[in-house]
Design an enzyme around this catalytic site. Structure first.
Site, PDB file in Angstrom:
ATOM      1  N   TYR A 144       0.840  -1.201   0.000  1.00  0.00           N
ATOM      2  CA  TYR A 144       0.000   0.000   0.000  1.00  0.00           C
ATOM      3  C   TYR A 144       0.875   1.251   0.000  1.00  0.00           C
ATOM      4  CZ  TYR A 144      -3.749   3.191   1.501  1.00  0.00           C
ATOM      5  OH  TYR A 144      -4.660   4.220   1.598  1.00  0.00           O
ATOM      6  N   ASP A 145       1.798   1.308   0.974  1.00  0.00           N
ATOM      7  CA  ASP A 145       2.604   2.531   1.136  1.00  0.00           C
ATOM      8  C   ASP A 145       3.443   2.818  -0.119  1.00  0.00           C
ATOM      9  OD1 ASP A 145       1.633   1.897   3.615  1.00  0.00           O
ATOM     10  OD2 ASP A 145       3.532   2.042   4.678  1.00  0.00           O
ATOM     11  N   ASN A 189     -14.435  -1.049  13.465  1.00  0.00           N
ATOM     12  CA  ASN A 189     -14.307  -2.154  14.422  1.00  0.00           C
ATOM     13  C   ASN A 189     -14.879  -1.770  15.789  1.00  0.00           C
ATOM     14  OD1 ASN A 189     -13.101  -3.982  12.740  1.00  0.00           O
ATOM     15  ND2 ASN A 189     -11.231  -4.209  13.934  1.00  0.00           N
TER      16      ASN A 189
HETATM   17  P1  NAD Z   1     -12.607   1.743  -0.051  1.00  0.00           P
HETATM   18  O1  NAD Z   1     -11.917   0.427   0.019  1.00  0.00           O
HETATM   19  O2  NAD Z   1     -13.969   1.848   0.521  1.00  0.00           O
HETATM   20  O3  NAD Z   1     -12.667   2.283  -1.536  1.00  0.00           O
HETATM   21  C1  NAD Z   1     -11.787   1.881  -2.552  1.00  0.00           C
HETATM   22  C2  NAD Z   1     -12.615   1.525  -3.778  1.00  0.00           C
HETATM   23  O4  NAD Z   1     -11.731   1.194  -4.841  1.00  0.00           O
HETATM   24  C3  NAD Z   1     -13.516   0.318  -3.541  1.00  0.00           C
HETATM   25  O5  NAD Z   1     -14.810   0.596  -3.988  1.00  0.00           O
HETATM   26  C4  NAD Z   1     -12.862  -0.792  -4.357  1.00  0.00           C
HETATM   27  O6  NAD Z   1     -13.777  -1.763  -4.803  1.00  0.00           O
HETATM   28  C5  NAD Z   1     -12.235   0.018  -5.478  1.00  0.00           C
HETATM   29  N1  NAD Z   1     -11.108  -0.653  -6.121  1.00  0.00           N
HETATM   30  C6  NAD Z   1     -10.046  -1.255  -5.537  1.00  0.00           C
HETATM   31  N2  NAD Z   1      -9.201  -1.740  -6.468  1.00  0.00           N
HETATM   32  C7  NAD Z   1      -9.755  -1.434  -7.671  1.00  0.00           C
HETATM   33  C8  NAD Z   1      -9.375  -1.681  -9.016  1.00  0.00           C
HETATM   34  N3  NAD Z   1      -8.238  -2.318  -9.318  1.00  0.00           N
HETATM   35  N4  NAD Z   1     -10.194  -1.244 -10.000  1.00  0.00           N
HETATM   36  C9  NAD Z   1     -11.341  -0.599  -9.721  1.00  0.00           C
HETATM   37  N5  NAD Z   1     -11.761  -0.336  -8.470  1.00  0.00           N
HETATM   38  C10 NAD Z   1     -10.976  -0.758  -7.454  1.00  0.00           C
HETATM   39  O7  NAD Z   1     -11.632   2.782   0.655  1.00  0.00           O
HETATM   40  P2  NAD Z   1     -11.781   4.352   0.889  1.00  0.00           P
HETATM   41  O8  NAD Z   1     -11.502   4.596   2.323  1.00  0.00           O
HETATM   42  O9  NAD Z   1     -13.026   4.874   0.284  1.00  0.00           O
HETATM   43  O10 NAD Z   1     -10.514   4.885   0.090  1.00  0.00           O
HETATM   44  C11 NAD Z   1     -10.618   5.551  -1.158  1.00  0.00           C
HETATM   45  C12 NAD Z   1      -9.251   6.074  -1.562  1.00  0.00           C
HETATM   46  O11 NAD Z   1      -8.782   7.010  -0.568  1.00  0.00           O
HETATM   47  C13 NAD Z   1      -8.188   4.964  -1.637  1.00  0.00           C
HETATM   48  O12 NAD Z   1      -7.364   5.191  -2.746  1.00  0.00           O
HETATM   49  C14 NAD Z   1      -7.413   5.132  -0.355  1.00  0.00           C
HETATM   50  O13 NAD Z   1      -6.085   4.698  -0.485  1.00  0.00           O
HETATM   51  C15 NAD Z   1      -7.500   6.626  -0.118  1.00  0.00           C
HETATM   52  N6  NAD Z   1      -7.324   6.928   1.310  1.00  0.00           N
HETATM   53  C16 NAD Z   1      -8.326   6.659   2.208  1.00  0.00           C
HETATM   54  C17 NAD Z   1      -8.109   6.907   3.562  1.00  0.00           C
HETATM   55  C18 NAD Z   1      -9.179   6.656   4.604  1.00  0.00           C
HETATM   56  O14 NAD Z   1      -8.870   6.822   5.794  1.00  0.00           O
HETATM   57  N7  NAD Z   1     -10.391   6.305   4.274  1.00  0.00           N
HETATM   58  C19 NAD Z   1      -6.872   7.415   3.993  1.00  0.00           C
HETATM   59  C20 NAD Z   1      -5.882   7.633   3.038  1.00  0.00           C
HETATM   60  C21 NAD Z   1      -6.112   7.406   1.704  1.00  0.00           C
HETATM   61  N1  UDP Z   2      -6.483  -0.789  15.737  1.00  0.00           N
HETATM   62  C1  UDP Z   2      -6.854  -1.318  16.975  1.00  0.00           C
HETATM   63  N2  UDP Z   2      -7.909  -2.157  17.009  1.00  0.00           N
HETATM   64  C2  UDP Z   2      -8.634  -2.516  15.921  1.00  0.00           C
HETATM   65  C3  UDP Z   2      -8.257  -1.967  14.652  1.00  0.00           C
HETATM   66  C4  UDP Z   2      -7.161  -1.113  14.603  1.00  0.00           C
HETATM   67  O1  UDP Z   2      -6.228  -1.034  18.013  1.00  0.00           O
HETATM   68  O2  UDP Z   2      -9.593  -3.299  16.061  1.00  0.00           O
HETATM   69  C5  UDP Z   2      -5.346   0.166  15.679  1.00  0.00           C
HETATM   70  C6  UDP Z   2      -4.275  -0.160  14.646  1.00  0.00           C
HETATM   71  O3  UDP Z   2      -3.293  -1.033  15.195  1.00  0.00           O
HETATM   72  C7  UDP Z   2      -3.721   1.225  14.354  1.00  0.00           C
HETATM   73  C8  UDP Z   2      -4.922   2.163  14.511  1.00  0.00           C
HETATM   74  O4  UDP Z   2      -5.869   1.418  15.283  1.00  0.00           O
HETATM   75  O5  UDP Z   2      -2.745   1.580  15.308  1.00  0.00           O
HETATM   76  C9  UDP Z   2      -5.554   2.583  13.198  1.00  0.00           C
HETATM   77  O6  UDP Z   2      -5.792   1.409  12.433  1.00  0.00           O
HETATM   78  P1  UDP Z   2      -6.554   1.435  11.042  1.00  0.00           P
HETATM   79  O7  UDP Z   2      -6.487   0.031  10.511  1.00  0.00           O
HETATM   80  O8  UDP Z   2      -7.885   2.045  11.185  1.00  0.00           O
HETATM   81  O9  UDP Z   2      -5.713   2.438  10.131  1.00  0.00           O
HETATM   82  P2  UDP Z   2      -4.145   2.662   9.857  1.00  0.00           P
HETATM   83  O10 UDP Z   2      -3.348   1.692  10.669  1.00  0.00           O
HETATM   84  O11 UDP Z   2      -4.006   2.429   8.399  1.00  0.00           O
HETATM   85  O12 UDP Z   2      -3.915   4.054  10.269  1.00  0.00           O
END
Ligand code: NAD
Ligand code: UDP
Length: 328
Positions: A144-145, A189
C-alpha cells in the site's frame, strides 16, 4: 455540464464524493471493480440520470471524455490491502498510470487520493508535505505505502514531462457512513464491537495515535482543490518549492487508540463491551497527525466536524445497518 470520472466510486469515500459531485451539478461516471466497494453504497445515486456506474478494473485502460478525474480506486484498510498485496500495488501503480494516460489524451484534470502512509512510521511530527517519510519497502504494509508513493511519483513526472494537471491529497485516517463493516479499520471495528457487546480490540498497548477526519470535511477539501485554476495551483507550489501540488487533508486532533475506544463507548453507553488487548500488527505507525497549514492557506479550508459529532453520525449509520440485518 461538467463531467467527472470517479475511480473507486462504489467505495466509502468514492460514494460520498460522487453524491457531492451530483449535488454540484456534474455528470458522474463511477468505475469500480467492487473489490471492497459495494453497490449498496451507490443505490441512492443510481436513480439519478446524471449518474452511471461501470464495472471496471483500473489496472486496465479506461477511455472517455471527462473534465475531471478523481482517482480513488485502491483498497484502503490494512486488512483489505494485505489480502491481495500484488493487486493492491497494481491498483495504485497501473491505475494511476491509466488515469494519467487518459488525462494526457483528453486534457482532463486529475485529483489523486494519496495517503498519510507515504510518511510511514514518521520521524517528523506532525507530518508536513515536505517530509519524505520513513517507509519499509518490504514489510506487510509496503504494498500500500510503496504503491501510493509510486503513484505520487508518476503524477509528479506526468506533470513535469507532459504537463498533465495533477493535484495530490495525502489523506489522514478518514471515517464515516458507508465504511465497509468488515474492513478492520479501527473506527468501524470499535463501533460494531460496542454495538454488538463484543470485546473492543486494542492492538498493542493502545498508546499509538491517529487523527480522524470526518468524510464530509475531506470531500469539501477535494472539491475546493479541484475547483482552483491551474495557474494558482502552479504558482502556489512553485513558491513552496515542492516537486508537485500536494496537500495533507486530515483533522489535526490527535487521539490514542485507547482514547478513541473510550470516546466510542461514551457515545454507546448501553454497551457491555470491555477493552481487551491484542497483538500490535507489524509496522503499525506510532504517531500520526497532519500539519494542514498548506491546505488552509491554499483552499481556505479546515475540518469542521469534531470527533464526537462524526462518531455519532457513524454510529447512527452502523446501528441502522445492524437493525436491518437483524430484521432480515
Ligand atoms: P474503499 O476500500 O472503501 O474504496 C476503494 C474503492 O476502490 C472500492 O470501492 C474498491 O472496490 C475500489 N477498487 C479497488 N481496487 C480497484 C481496481 N483495481 N479497480 C477498480 N476499483 C478498485 O476505501 P476508501 O476509504 O473509500 O478509500 C478511497 C481512496 O482514498 C483509496 O485510494 C485510499 O487509499 C484513499 N485513502 C483513504 C483513507 C481513509 O482513511 N479512508 C486514507 C488515506 C487514503
Ligand atoms: N487498531 C486497533 N484495534 C482494531 C483496529 C485497529 O487497536 O480493532 C489500531 C491499529 O493497530 C492502528 C490504529 O488502530 O494503530 C488505526 O488502524 P486502522 O487500521 O484504522 O488504520 P491505519 O493503521 O491504516 O492508520
Amino acid at each position: 455540464m461538467k463531467k467527472a470520472l470517479v475511480t473507486g466510486g462504489a467505495g466509502f469515500l468514492g460514494s460520498h464524493l460522487s453524491a457531492r459531485l451530483l449535488a454540484d451539478g456534474y455528470e458522474v461516471t463511477a468505475v469500480d471493480n467492487l473489490f471492497t466497494g459495494t453497490k449498496e453504497n451507490i443505490y441512492p445515486l443510481l436513480g439519478n440520470p446524471r449518474f452511471s456506474f461501470v464495472l471496471h478494473d483500473v489496472t486496465q485502460p479506461f477511455w472517455g471524455q471527462f473534465d475531471e478525474i478523481y482517482n480513488l480506486a485502491c483498497p484502503a484498510s490494512p486488512v483489505h490491502y494485505q489480502h491481495n498485496p500484488v493487486e493492491t500495488l497494481k491498483s495504485s501503480v497501473l491505475g494511476m498510470m491509466n488515469m494519467l494516460d487518459l488525462a494526457l489524451k483528453t486534457k482532463a484534470k486529475v485529483l489523486h487520493t494519496s495517503t498519510s502512509e507515504v510518511y510511514g512510521d514518521p520521524l517528523v511530527h506532525p507530518q508536513v508535505e515536505s517530509y519524505w517519510g520513513n517507509v519499509n519497502t518490504i514489510g506487510v504494509r509496503s504494498c500500500y505505502d510503496e504503491g501510493k508513493r509510486c503513484a505520487e511519483t508518476l503524477a509528479a513526472d506526468y506533470r513535469r514531462a507532459h504537463g498533465v494537471d495533477v493535484r495530490l491529497v495525502r489523506i489522514f485516517n478518514t471515517y464515516g457512513p458507508n465504511m465497509h463493516p468488515e474492513d478492520g479499520r479501527v473506527i468501524s471495528n470499535f463501533i460494531l464491537q460496542a454495538l454488538r457487546n463484543e470485546d473492543i480490540t486494542i492492538y498493542g498497548d493502545g498508546s499509538q495515535t491517529r487523527s480522524f477526519q470526518y468524510c464530509d470535511d475531506l470531500v469539501e477539501a477535494m472539491r475546493r482543490y479541484m475547483e482552483l485554476p491551474r495557474g494558482k495551483v502552479d504558482a502556489f507550489f512553485a513558491a513552496k518549492n515542492l516537486g508537485a501540488p500536494v496537500i495533507n487533508t486530515g483533522n489535526p486532533g490527535e487521539y490514542t487508540v485507547r482514547q478513541l475506544a473510550e470516546e466510542t463507548l461514551k457515545l454507546i453507553p448501553e454497551s457491555k463491551s470491555k477493552l481487551v488487548s491484542r497483538p500490535l500488527p507489524a509496522d503499525d505507525p506510532r504517531r500520526r497527525r497532519p500539519d494542514i497549514s498548506l491546505a488552509k492557506e491554499l483552499l481556505g479550508w479546515e475540518p469542521k466536524v469534531p470527533l464526537a459529532e462524526g462518531l455519532a453520525k457513524t454510529i447512527d449509520y452502523f446501528r441502522a445497518r445492524e437493525k436491518s440485518a437483524a430484521g432480515r
